[in-house]
Motif scaffolding. Structure first.
Motif, short mmCIF file in Angstrom:
data_model
loop_
_atom_site.label_atom_id
_atom_site.label_comp_id
_atom_site.label_asym_id
_atom_site.label_seq_id
_atom_site.Cartn_x
_atom_site.Cartn_y
_atom_site.Cartn_z
N ASP A 258 -11.82 -0.45 4.99
CA ASP A 258 -10.68 -1.44 6.55
C ASP A 258 -10.79 -2.81 5.81
OD1 ASP A 258 -9.10 -2.22 7.91
OD2 ASP A 258 -9.53 -2.55 9.36
N MET A 259 -11.26 -3.17 4.62
CA MET A 259 -11.24 -4.05 3.34
C MET A 259 -10.30 -4.12 2.82
SD MET A 259 -14.83 -5.41 4.42
CE MET A 259 -15.32 -4.14 5.21
N ASN A 260 -9.24 -5.04 3.62
CA ASN A 260 -8.01 -5.51 3.34
C ASN A 260 -7.37 -6.69 2.57
OD1 ASN A 260 -6.89 -3.27 4.13
ND2 ASN A 260 -7.45 -4.58 6.31
N PHE A 261 -8.96 -6.63 1.14
CA PHE A 261 -8.54 -7.85 0.15
C PHE A 261 -9.13 -7.29 -0.65
CE2 PHE A 261 -12.41 -7.87 2.88
CZ PHE A 261 -13.28 -8.04 2.61
N ASP A 262 -9.37 -7.70 -2.30
CA ASP A 262 -10.09 -7.57 -3.63
C ASP A 262 -11.03 -8.30 -3.90
OD1 ASP A 262 -7.65 -6.29 -4.57
OD2 ASP A 262 -6.67 -8.11 -4.34
N ALA B 17 -10.86 0.67 -0.98
CA ALA B 17 -12.45 -0.30 0.42
C ALA B 17 -11.47 -0.33 0.89
CB ALA B 17 -11.95 -1.60 -0.85
#
Lengths: 471, 227
Positions: free
Chosen positions: B181-185, B176
């Motif tokens: 570029d989704m830098n969170f869980d 992800a």
């Protein structure tokens, strides 16, 4: 130098101030009274002296008419009915022509200058023995034809005035001291009484503890000045109560949420160890455990994140972003899932620029869009719209599906809150922290999140300031 | 590839050693800061995995001391405290990456490999291959067994990532982060769906499957994997 001493009690402080003010007033008043009395005495003395001087002058002038009378006998009878008034007549050289019994005029004669007329402010004061006098020397021109350069000296004893003033002063200051003490005491008592509601209030506040946080102070019988304080205190207690309840609920929820997966893991492991199994079976069990562990660690991480936002330990890394572009990135991300679930993502709105933390913004939107897709029935759109309203960016996310019951709506953003109490679905749907995280993110940005729900349309509205105020 | 783990928690240290050894690294384990520091300065390692909280000398001090000796070994620090200050401190001291506990082992492995790759000259490939799959990076088209496969931009990016790191298990969070570029869980199954679609394009019609699911961990692109 800073003093660590406790300040004086409010009552004492105020009593002292009031007392001081009153004593100061008394002192000024006393001084004025004293001055005017003294002035009055002086005026009186001057008047008398003037009369006496005139009588003496007349007595000397009268020598013309009544022959046979000596100057001495005339002068002896010149003044009568004046108590404590003395006079004397001297020639040019200062040798006495007539002197009465008292007093010794020499200080007056030697030191005072000759004056034309007697006034209260040009009298000469002197002392002989125990007595005090004031007087003046006159040289009336009319006398020159009898005695060349004759000087009339007049004097009055001021002993009486002096004694009176001394007594007056004593009484005055005594009274003042008494009045001062009395006013301070009275003020102190009055203030103590005035403070009684304050004492009552603090007693009442002392009785509030965690078990009766619902107690509210009654402002009906409190004085006006305190009602504002009471109101503020009640509001604070309301906040505390609310937070306390949330915290209790949160702890209970954490315990519950942790217990479930841990019980699963423990039971599963016990069952697994009951007998020998094939490698395949062991592997399955381990995988299953792994999934539970993941769930647990996701939950712990989210809880820590929320705890950190509560403690204001997170700092936003704000950049100026085109929100429409961010939403595009997110819909790209969700597109496969949405297509699979047959819920088309419909994006509309404007290119709105706002100062936000990119990762947090994406995280909030991620949670909202994921929710919308999961709760939308197949075939119904999920609408995402971003617009600018004054200095706020408004992002709405709508999905179809069942109406969310009113009783759930207000609690939807609470931690661990799930509309379905059984929480039976083992889908990777999280543990009910998603919307709480959205709310925290909104609040960190000084924005807000709201939800409305009618059949076939549940709408989340996220508002974020475009130019965030400084943190 | 020699790695050094400095970790005082015995269980953690042991499983890290075991996992990394099985992943093909030669691993030394130190259970306290002093031993770790001694090993780090006397032997040569490609990478040091450093716990911040150590009983004797903490990770920061070890790192500082190493950098003062001009020892540029790549360092990945593990921390239980996920505060920005900690991260900034670590990175300022010259750490190369950090991981917050608890972490998934696959995540650690992926990071370790990324760090180790960093030192090597980056190969600017025009094409990448696995089995009969070819990825033309210049023209951004994919072929399998001479058949052209139509991929969307993101699918291409995803396949490129998997090809570059073939044989490695890629956790969902890493995918992800790298592709979208989704830098969170995020706990959605978006990645699963995306992989499923990619799979339907490159694997479904072919005998040899290339994309494999590693349950509970992530996905791996491998020509000879049997799960």
């Amino acid at each position: 130098m800073k003093s660590d001493r406790r300040p004086l009690s409010l009552a004492l402080h105020m009593a002292l101030l009031v007392g001081l003010a009153i004593v100061l007033c008394f002192i000024i008043l006393g001084l004025l009274v004293q001055r005017s009395v003294l002035h009055h005495f002086n005026q009186q003395d001057a008047d008398e002296l003037r009369v006496v001087a005139l009588s003496v002058e007349k007595a000397i002038l009268g020598l013309d008419k009544f022959t046979g009378q000596t100057l001495e006998s005339r002068l002896q009878n010149a003044v009568s009915g004046h108590h404590g008034i003395y006079f004397a007549v001297f020639d040019k050289q200062g040798l006495p022509i007539y002197t009465g019994t008292e007093p010794d005029f020499s200080p007056l004669l030697n030191n005072a200058s000759v004056i034309k007329s007697i006034r209260a402010d040009n009298l000469y004061k002197w002392q002989t023995g125990d007595h005090q006098y004031q007087g003046a020397i006159l040289t009336p021109e009319s006398l020159n034809r009898f005695i060349d350069g004759a000087k009339i000296a007049v004097a009055v004893t001021t002993d009486f005035h002096h004694d009176f003033m001394q007594n007056f002063r004593k009484t005055l200051w005594g009274l003042m001291l008494l009045a001062g003490i009395l006013t301070i005491a009275a003020a102190w008592v009055a203030i103590r009484i005035g403070h009684r509601p304050l004492h009552r209030l603090s007693k009442e506040i002392q009785n509030i503890d965690v078990h009766n946080l619902s107690h509210r102070l009654n402002s009906d019988h409190a004085p006006e000045e305190l009602s504002e304080l009471i109101q503020a205190f009640n509001e604070m207690i309301s906040h505390v109560e609310e937070s306390f309840q949330k915290l209790s609920q949160f702890s209970a929820d954490i315990a519950h949420e942790l217990r479930t997966p841990i019980t699963n893991l423990s039971t599963q492991t016990q069952v697994a160890l009951n007998k020998d199994r094939s490698t395949e079976e062991y592997r399955d069990i381990l995988y299953s455990s792994l999934e539970e562990y993941d769930r647990l660690s996701v939950m712990i991480r989210d809880m820590l994140w929320l705890a950190k936002t509560d403690n204001k330990q997170l700092t936003l890394e704000k950049t100026s972003l085109n929100l429409a572009e961010e939403i595009k990135a997110l819909t790209d991300y969700f597109e496969p899932l949405a297509e699979e679930k047959q819920v088309p993502l419909k994006v509309s709105g404007d290119a709105v620029m706002a100062e936000v933390d990119r990762t947090m913004f994406r995280r909030a939107l991620n949670n909202l869009i994921s929710n919308a897709i999961n709760h939308s029935p197949a075939g119904a759109d999920v609408g995402i719209c971003v617009t600018q309203q004054e200095n706020q960016a408004l992002i709405t996310i709508e999905n179809g599906g069942k109406k969310i019951d009113e009783k759930h709506l207000s609690r939807l953003f609470d931690r661990f809150y799930q509309t379905d109490p059984s929480r039976g679905n083992s889908q990777r749907e999280g543990v009910g922290l998603g919307l709480a995280i959205v709310k925290s993110i909104a609040e960190l940005h000084h924005g807000s999140i709201e939800v409305t729900s009618v059949p076939d349309k549940t709408r989340f509205m996220l508002r974020l300031p475009i130019n965030s105020p400084n943190q | 590839m020699k790695l050094l783990i400095i970790e005082d928690e015995a269980k953690t240290g042991e499983y890290l050693r075991k996992g990394l050894t099985e992943a093909g690294f030669s691993v030394s384990l130190a259970n306290n800061g002093l031993d770790g520091h001694h090993l780090a300065v006397t032997e040569t390692f490609e990478l040091i995995i450093l716990d911040v909280m150590l009983p004797d000398i903490d990770g920061w001090q070890i790192l500082r001391s190493l950098r003062e000796r001009h020892c540029d070994t790549a360092t990945l620090f593990l921390t239980a405290r996920d505060s920005v200050d900690d991260r900034v401190k670590g990175l300022e001291l010259g750490a190369d990456d950090y991981l917050v506990k608890p972490f998934a082992f696959a995540e650690l492995l992926a990071r370790v490999r990324t760090l180790l790759r960093r030192g090597q000259p980056k190969s600017e490939l025009d094409e990448m291959h696995i089995a009969d799959l070819t990825l033309d990076l210049k023209r951004r088209v994919a072929h399998r067994n001479k058949q052209r496969i139509n991929l969307t931009n993101k699918e291409f990016a995803l396949l490129e990532l998997m090809l570059r790191r073939q044989g490695e298990v890629l956790p969902r969070s890493l995918i992800a982060s790298q592709v979208w570029d989704m830098n969170f869980d995020s706990d959605t199954n978006v990645i699963d769906v995306a992989i499923r679609r990619l799979r339907s394009k490159i694997d479904d019609d072919f005998e040899t499957k290339l994309i494999h699911t590693v349950r509970g961990m992530g996905y791996v692109l491998d020509a000879q994997r049997e799960i």
